[in-house]
Every structure is written in C-alpha cells, then in structure tokens.
Design a protein around this motif. Structure first.
Motif, PDB file in Angstrom:
ATOM      1  N   GLU A 179       0.814  -1.228   0.000  1.00 17.07           N
ATOM      2  CA  GLU A 179       0.000   0.000   0.000  1.00 17.07           C
ATOM      3  C   GLU A 179       0.843   1.272   0.000  1.00 17.07           C
ATOM      4  OE1 GLU A 179      -2.410  -0.800   3.365  1.00 17.07           O
ATOM      5  OE2 GLU A 179      -3.357  -2.463   2.322  1.00 17.07           O
ATOM      6  N   THR A 180       2.032   1.211  -0.612  1.00 17.17           N
ATOM      7  CA  THR A 180       2.830   2.428  -0.762  1.00 17.17           C
ATOM      8  C   THR A 180       2.979   2.697  -2.247  1.00 17.17           C
ATOM      9  OG1 THR A 180       4.086   1.873   1.175  1.00 17.17           O
ATOM     10  CG2 THR A 180       5.060   3.516  -0.270  1.00 17.17           C
ATOM     11  N   GLU A 181       2.693   3.933  -2.646  1.00 23.39           N
ATOM     12  CA  GLU A 181       2.866   4.272  -4.059  1.00 23.39           C
ATOM     13  C   GLU A 181       4.118   5.100  -4.218  1.00 23.39           C
ATOM     14  OE1 GLU A 181      -0.652   5.977  -5.614  1.00 23.39           O
ATOM     15  OE2 GLU A 181      -1.852   4.255  -4.963  1.00 23.39           O
ATOM     16  N   GLY A 182       4.520   5.357  -5.434  1.00 27.99           N
ATOM     17  CA  GLY A 182       5.649   6.259  -5.642  1.00 27.99           C
ATOM     18  C   GLY A 182       6.758   5.639  -6.472  1.00 27.99           C
ATOM     19  N   TYR A 183       6.745   4.329  -6.662  1.00 25.35           N
ATOM     20  CA  TYR A 183       7.752   3.739  -7.543  1.00 25.35           C
ATOM     21  C   TYR A 183       7.136   3.612  -8.929  1.00 25.35           C
ATOM     22  CZ  TYR A 183      10.014   2.584  -3.195  1.00 25.35           C
ATOM     23  OH  TYR A 183      10.604   2.674  -1.969  1.00 25.35           O
ATOM     24  N   LYS A 184       8.013   3.576  -9.927  1.00 28.23           N
ATOM     25  CA  LYS A 184       7.527   3.483 -11.309  1.00 28.23           C
ATOM     26  C   LYS A 184       6.750   2.196 -11.536  1.00 28.23           C
ATOM     27  CE  LYS A 184      11.169   5.736 -13.691  1.00 28.23           C
ATOM     28  NZ  LYS A 184      12.463   5.246 -14.074  1.00 28.23           N
ATOM     29  N   ASP A 185       7.267   1.097 -10.988  1.00 27.34           N
ATOM     30  CA  ASP A 185       6.636  -0.192 -11.266  1.00 27.34           C
ATOM     31  C   ASP A 185       5.689  -0.575 -10.150  1.00 27.34           C
ATOM     32  OD1 ASP A 185       8.205  -0.627 -13.633  1.00 27.34           O
ATOM     33  OD2 ASP A 185       9.893  -0.799 -12.243  1.00 27.34           O
ATOM     34  N   LYS A 186       4.542  -1.054 -10.559  1.00 29.00           N
ATOM     35  CA  LYS A 186       3.525  -1.406  -9.569  1.00 29.00           C
ATOM     36  C   LYS A 186       3.978  -2.643  -8.775  1.00 29.00           C
ATOM     37  CE  LYS A 186      -1.227  -3.081  -9.314  1.00 29.00           C
ATOM     38  NZ  LYS A 186      -0.891  -4.362  -8.683  1.00 29.00           N
ATOM     39  N   PHE A 187       3.833  -2.583  -7.481  1.00 23.83           N
ATOM     40  CA  PHE A 187       4.130  -3.756  -6.655  1.00 23.83           C
ATOM     41  C   PHE A 187       3.020  -3.841  -5.624  1.00 23.83           C
ATOM     42  CE2 PHE A 187       6.514  -6.886  -4.351  1.00 23.83           C
ATOM     43  CZ  PHE A 187       7.329  -7.462  -5.320  1.00 23.83           C
ATOM     44  N   GLY A 188       1.928  -4.490  -6.011  1.00 27.97           N
ATOM     45  CA  GLY A 188       0.740  -4.550  -5.153  1.00 27.97           C
ATOM     46  C   GLY A 188       0.624  -5.888  -4.434  1.00 27.97           C
ATOM     47  N   THR A 189      -0.566  -6.146  -3.919  1.00 26.43           N
ATOM     48  CA  THR A 189      -0.802  -7.367  -3.141  1.00 26.43           C
ATOM     49  C   THR A 189      -0.469  -8.624  -3.948  1.00 26.43           C
ATOM     50  OG1 THR A 189      -2.590  -6.165  -2.120  1.00 26.43           O
ATOM     51  CG2 THR A 189      -2.570  -8.515  -1.733  1.00 26.43           C
ATOM     52  N   GLU A 190      -0.865  -8.611  -5.220  1.00 28.39           N
ATOM     53  CA  GLU A 190      -0.615  -9.784  -6.073  1.00 28.39           C
ATOM     54  C   GLU A 190       0.889 -10.083  -6.167  1.00 28.39           C
ATOM     55  OE1 GLU A 190      -1.321 -10.420 -10.667  1.00 28.39           O
ATOM     56  OE2 GLU A 190      -2.995  -9.369  -9.706  1.00 28.39           O
ATOM     57  N   GLU A 191       1.691  -9.018  -6.364  1.00 29.60           N
ATOM     58  CA  GLU A 191       3.147  -9.185  -6.479  1.00 29.60           C
ATOM     59  C   GLU A 191       3.732  -9.636  -5.135  1.00 29.60           C
ATOM     60  OE1 GLU A 191       1.507  -6.586  -7.733  1.00 29.60           O
ATOM     61  OE2 GLU A 191       1.881  -6.880  -9.861  1.00 29.60           O
ATOM     62  N   HIS A 192       3.164  -9.125  -4.024  1.00 24.84           N
ATOM     63  CA  HIS A 192       3.671  -9.551  -2.709  1.00 24.84           C
ATOM     64  C   HIS A 192       3.395 -11.042  -2.477  1.00 24.84           C
ATOM     65  CE1 HIS A 192       5.499  -6.113  -0.782  1.00 24.84           C
ATOM     66  NE2 HIS A 192       4.616  -5.354  -1.410  1.00 24.84           N
ATOM     67  N   LEU A 219       0.828 -13.967   5.919  1.00 31.52           N
ATOM     68  CA  LEU A 219       1.483 -14.542   4.740  1.00 31.52           C
ATOM     69  C   LEU A 219       2.774 -15.281   5.120  1.00 31.52           C
ATOM     70  CD1 LEU A 219       1.097 -14.511   1.632  1.00 31.52           C
ATOM     71  CD2 LEU A 219       2.446 -12.416   1.561  1.00 31.52           C
ATOM     72  N   TYR A 220       3.577 -14.689   5.974  1.00 36.19           N
ATOM     73  CA  TYR A 220       4.889 -15.259   6.309  1.00 36.19           C
ATOM     74  C   TYR A 220       4.878 -15.993   7.648  1.00 36.19           C
ATOM     75  CZ  TYR A 220       7.090 -12.810   2.392  1.00 36.19           C
ATOM     76  OH  TYR A 220       7.458 -12.389   1.133  1.00 36.19           O
ATOM     77  N   ARG A 221       3.725 -16.491   8.066  1.00 34.84           N
ATOM     78  CA  ARG A 221       3.612 -17.010   9.438  1.00 34.84           C
ATOM     79  C   ARG A 221       4.545 -18.184   9.741  1.00 34.84           C
ATOM     80  NH1 ARG A 221      -1.039 -17.957   6.771  1.00 34.84           N
ATOM     81  NH2 ARG A 221      -1.639 -20.137   6.437  1.00 34.84           N
ATOM     82  N   GLU A 222       4.970 -18.958   8.720  1.00 34.56           N
ATOM     83  CA  GLU A 222       5.844 -20.107   9.037  1.00 34.56           C
ATOM     84  C   GLU A 222       7.304 -19.700   9.251  1.00 34.56           C
ATOM     85  OE1 GLU A 222       4.665 -19.937   5.438  1.00 34.56           O
ATOM     86  OE2 GLU A 222       5.937 -21.444   4.471  1.00 34.56           O
ATOM     87  N   PHE A 223       7.633 -18.409   9.057  1.00 29.10           N
ATOM     88  CA  PHE A 223       9.024 -17.978   9.178  1.00 29.10           C
ATOM     89  C   PHE A 223       9.260 -17.165  10.452  1.00 29.10           C
ATOM     90  CE2 PHE A 223       8.358 -18.463   4.555  1.00 29.10           C
ATOM     91  CZ  PHE A 223       9.275 -19.484   4.353  1.00 29.10           C
ATOM     92  N   SER A 224      10.568 -16.920  10.720  1.00 26.26           N
ATOM     93  CA  SER A 224      10.911 -16.124  11.906  1.00 26.26           C
ATOM     94  C   SER A 224      10.590 -14.652  11.612  1.00 26.26           C
ATOM     95  CB  SER A 224      12.408 -16.318  12.187  1.00 26.26           C
ATOM     96  OG  SER A 224      13.004 -15.131  12.570  1.00 26.26           O
ATOM     97  N   ILE A 225       9.791 -14.031  12.505  1.00 22.60           N
ATOM     98  CA  ILE A 225       9.370 -12.632  12.288  1.00 22.60           C
ATOM     99  C   ILE A 225       9.795 -11.788  13.481  1.00 22.60           C
ATOM    100  CG2 ILE A 225       7.385 -11.081  11.936  1.00 22.60           C
ATOM    101  CD1 ILE A 225       5.864 -13.313  10.636  1.00 22.60           C
ATOM    102  N   GLU A 226      10.537 -10.705  13.197  1.00 23.09           N
ATOM    103  CA  GLU A 226      10.978  -9.816  14.284  1.00 23.09           C
ATOM    104  C   GLU A 226      10.431  -8.410  14.035  1.00 23.09           C
ATOM    105  OE1 GLU A 226      15.186  -8.001  15.616  1.00 23.09           O
ATOM    106  OE2 GLU A 226      15.212 -10.145  15.169  1.00 23.09           O
ATOM    107  N   GLU A 227       9.913  -7.764  15.093  1.00 22.87           N
ATOM    108  CA  GLU A 227       9.378  -6.394  14.937  1.00 22.87           C
ATOM    109  C   GLU A 227      10.452  -5.363  15.267  1.00 22.87           C
ATOM    110  OE1 GLU A 227       5.473  -7.696  17.378  1.00 22.87           O
ATOM    111  OE2 GLU A 227       6.208  -5.635  17.640  1.00 22.87           O
TER     112      GLU A 227
END
Ligand code: SAM
Length: 252
Positions: A179-192, A219-227
C-alpha cells in the motif's frame, strides 16, 4: 561504513545496522533484489559474489556508469548549477537522446535536488540553508571501487531469484511496502503474494523487510518474524513524521 551516492524513498539507512548483523556468515553469493539506494549493500563487508538488482532502468544505469565511468560522472557533475529552472529542464527532458553518462548525471541531479529524492519537485526550504556541497561527488571513486566486482542487474525480482538461487545464496529483499505508491513499477498485493511464493521454496536463505500489518504476518507465518520501530522522515512537516512498525522476516 560506506554511504550510497544517492538517497531514495524507502531507503534502509535507519535499519541497516540491524540487517547487516543478521546476514548469515556462510553465504557465497549476496543478492540485493530491490536495490534502491543500496544502504545495506554499501554498508556491509563485500561478499565473495555480489549482485545488485532493480527494475528502475535509470537507477541501474547510474550504478553501471559509476562502475565503468565514475570519473566522468564526477567531472560532469562538477559543472552543474543548482537552480529551479535547471531542475525542471532536467526533469522534463527527453532523456532517450542523452548518452548513458549524461543520463547518470541527470539522475543524480534530480535525486539530489528534489524533495524526498523523488525527482518530482525542486527541493528547497524556508527554514534551512542550501547545502554548500551540491553532490556527494567526493565519494564516487570509492563507490566505483566498491562496484568493481559486483554484477549489476536490471531484472524483475522473480527472475533474479530464479537465476541466482543456490544453497549458498543469500537474498536480501526490501520490496516496495504494501500500500505504498511512488515507484515506477507497480508492486501490489498480487506481487507480494508471488514474492512470498517464490521465496518460500528457494534453496538459499532470505531476509525480507516489510511494513507491519496483519496481511504480512499471516502470509509469512511459518518464518521467523521480528518487529522493529523506525521513524520515517518523508514529510515536510516535522510533526507529521511518524514511527512505524517494520518486520524483519527470515527463513533461517
Ligand atoms: C523500498 S525500495 C529499496 C530501498 C533500498 N533498500 C535502499 O536502501 O535504498 C524498493 C525498490 O524496488 C524496486 N522495484 C520495484 N518493483 C520491482 C521489481 N518487480 N523487481 C525488482 N525491483 C523492483 C524499486 O525501483 C525500488 O528502487
């Protein structure tokens, strides 16, 4: 620690020390999948094999020109004048007519002289003096040396992961935030989702940074996640600068 020659939206200047500490010591090939300004690449010790990649052609052209013609880029920048007119002339120019070296100079000029380094509007301030030094040209020769043994790629993230994936490869991924815009190429939910799909089955190791939200955590629940907490300063208004939660996710 070396700094990049340009700034860029979403740069990892604040978080890079934490990230660098987490790079696994046993990798042979380091791949920075979404280079941007490359805060992590420039900050870390060189690996045996290194690859930097971004889909932004002008950005990648700059790094290629610094690698092969760093002295010429530095020489041409030394003639540049900072003014509103020059900025908008450069911005609106048909750059397909320029040489690769001239395109690199144009890119550095627009990045250095614009608000939030976005190359869109001329950067100025009623509260602060202009910097006495226009460009960080004194570091370009060091940058050239740093780039001398690095593959510089201009591929889509999915292609670069596929091409360099080995058990001894480490991928650092800092994609555009959800949900951040500003780059030339679209990188939305589908790409994530596609990125997650390709990372989850690689032979090598990965570390990805993303903004903290339920979608990413799920999405990444099986991996190690640090805040981690980071303060961004993209706003002109100091009071509007906020601290956001960010996630560092890895498969090792
Ligand atoms: C958050 S920035 C990276 C910032 C970088 N870590 C730094 O320190 O400056 C994301 C970058 O991904 C690039 N990008 C966008 N879509 C891409 C794609 N599909 N494949 C590769 N790079 C992409 C953008 O051009 C942008 O430079």
């Amino acid at each position: 620690m070396m700094n990049p020659p340009i700034s860029r939206m979403g740069g990892k200047s604040k978080l890079r020390k934490n990230i660098i500490k987490m790079i696994p010591g046993d990798h042979i090939c380091y791949v920075e999948v979404f280079l941007g300004a490359g805060w992590v690449y420039f900050g870390k010790e060189p690996s045996k094999v290194e690859v930097i990649n971004d889909t932004d052609q002008e950005l990648i052209n700059l790094f290629k020109m610094l690698k092969y013609h760093g002295e010429e880029v530095e020489r041409l920048l030394s003639y540049e004048v900072v003014s509103r007119d020059n900025f908008y002339d450069y911005r609106d120019q048909d750059f397909s007519k320029l040489t690769e070296v001239q395109r690199a100079v144009r890119f550095m000029y627009l990045s250095a002289q614009s608000f939030a380094s976005r190359g869109i509007s001329f950067g100025y301030s009623a509260l602060g003096k202009p910097s006495p030094k226009l460009f960080k040209t004194n570091c370009l020769i060091e940058i050239k040396k740093r780039l001398s043994n690095t593959y510089i790629e201009n591929l889509d993230c999915f292609k670069i992961i596929e091409k360099y994936d080995r058990s001894t490869t480490f991928f650092f991924c800092d994609p555009p935030y959800i949900e951040t815009e500003g780059y030339k190429d679209k990188f939305g939910t589908e790409e994530h989702i596609r990125l997650y799909e390709s990372l989850k089955s690689i032979k090598g190791k990965f570390l990805i940074t993303l903004n903290d939200n339920e979608f990413v955590r799920d999405l990444y629940r099986e991996f190690s996640i640090e805040e981690v907490d980071v303060t961004y300063s993209v706003s002109r208004d100091k009071a509007a600068r906020k601290s956001y939660g960010e996630l560092i996710i890895k498969n090792y």
